[in-house]
Design a protein around this motif. Sequence first.
Motif, short mmCIF file in Angstrom:
data_model
loop_
_atom_site.label_atom_id
_atom_site.label_comp_id
_atom_site.label_asym_id
_atom_site.label_seq_id
_atom_site.Cartn_x
_atom_site.Cartn_y
_atom_site.Cartn_z
N SER A 1 3.10 6.21 2.64
CA SER A 1 3.13 7.67 2.64
C SER A 1 2.70 8.22 3.99
CB SER A 1 2.23 8.20 1.53
OG SER A 1 2.23 9.60 1.53
N ASN A 2 1.68 7.61 4.59
CA ASN A 2 1.26 8.04 5.93
C ASN A 2 2.39 7.86 6.93
OD1 ASN A 2 -1.30 8.68 5.01
ND2 ASN A 2 -2.17 6.69 5.55
N GLU B 1 -0.17 4.28 -0.05
CA GLU B 1 -0.74 5.30 0.84
C GLU B 1 -0.35 5.04 2.30
OE1 GLU B 1 -1.95 8.01 -0.19
OE2 GLU B 1 -2.00 7.40 -2.30
N SER C 1 0.85 -1.20 0.00
CA SER C 1 0.00 0.00 0.00
C SER C 1 0.88 1.24 0.00
CB SER C 1 -0.92 0.01 1.23
OG SER C 1 -1.56 1.27 1.35
N GLN D 1 5.66 12.33 -0.03
CA GLN D 1 5.19 11.40 -1.05
C GLN D 1 6.02 10.12 -1.08
OE1 GLN D 1 2.44 12.05 -2.28
NE2 GLN D 1 2.22 14.28 -2.22
N SER E 1 1.63 8.32 -4.55
CA SER E 1 0.82 8.58 -3.35
C SER E 1 0.17 9.95 -3.46
CB SER E 1 1.69 8.50 -2.09
OG SER E 1 2.72 9.46 -2.14
N HIS E 2 -0.71 10.24 -2.51
CA HIS E 2 -1.43 11.52 -2.49
C HIS E 2 -1.35 12.11 -1.09
CE1 HIS E 2 -3.19 9.10 -5.77
NE2 HIS E 2 -3.30 10.25 -6.41
N SER E 3 -0.15 12.43 -0.67
CA SER E 3 0.07 12.88 0.69
C SER E 3 -0.13 14.38 0.83
CB SER E 3 1.50 12.54 1.13
OG SER E 3 1.63 11.16 1.27
#
Length: 320
Positions: free
Chosen positions: A273-274, A270, A268, A293, A308-310
């Motif tokens: 990235s988290n 995302e 994953s 990212q 990713s979309h951080s």
Amino acid sequence: MVYESFLTAIKDRLQQELGDNFQIKIQKIPKNNGMILDGLCIHMSDFPMAPAIYLNAYYDQYRAGMSLDAVIQDILSLYRSTSVSAMLESADLSDPEPLRSRIMFKLIHAASNQALLQDIPHIPYLDLAIVFYLYLDHSASGQMTALIHKEHMERWHLKTGDLWSMALTNTPLCFPAEIRSMTDMLKQIAQGNPNSQYSPSSLDALLEEEEPITPLFVLTNQNSLNGACCMIYRNILKDFADSLGMDLIILPSSIHEVLITPDLPGTSYEELSNMVTTINRMEVPPEDQLSNQVYLYTREDDRIRIVSHSPLLVGCAAAS
């Protein structure tokens, strides 16, 4: 003593210590990600170039109990240990020829440095910017560098592409890339730390017990400064990905290094990235942060892309 009074006291005391043959200035110096630090510059009367000694950390030490006398002596010791090389004595920033081999590049976060990027030549790259600097000197105290501004480029009659061509050759030669496993990195840190509770044998045993789910590698340069730019050295990621037979996930640990792990099925981006975002907020100094990212290097097209979309870095304004 409040901060501004501290700065004035440092400047006055150093002037008394060094005498009239030295000119002492305190300047606001913009750093990475919008940070502004107070740099103390000590100029000899016949030599206008001088390294900046940053005073912000000294004030923290003063508030923690370090005496003003001790601060002054520490600054003087640091200044005197920073010898002026023959290269610096003869440096002429109006003449690009002797400086061509010293033009280097590094990576910074683009949106966090919008004001700075308006004044310096750069190349957009992912959510980052490739920027250029002169590598002037080094000593036990660190490196002396000078960020290249548009006024330098105009004075030298160079274009951004010229800087990039020179820096792409110079930087890997001057600062070769290194890829090490995280296990090896932890061993080196522990062995180099006299306060570590682990002996080499006990650390080996511990790491053998903690079998990693996925291997993790550190990519940086040999002096571990501004080493994140190694990710765009020619063939570095390509050769490493080919040796593993897999695409690579790149985690921007800081401006000094990136972490690399194979792109395994079910990963994953995302979640990774988290994790990067949390570490940036809690562990990485603001001036060292590179991005939240996650990047993916794909062997098929020899390309790095954002996957990713951080959120933006803390304190970063959205690009207009």
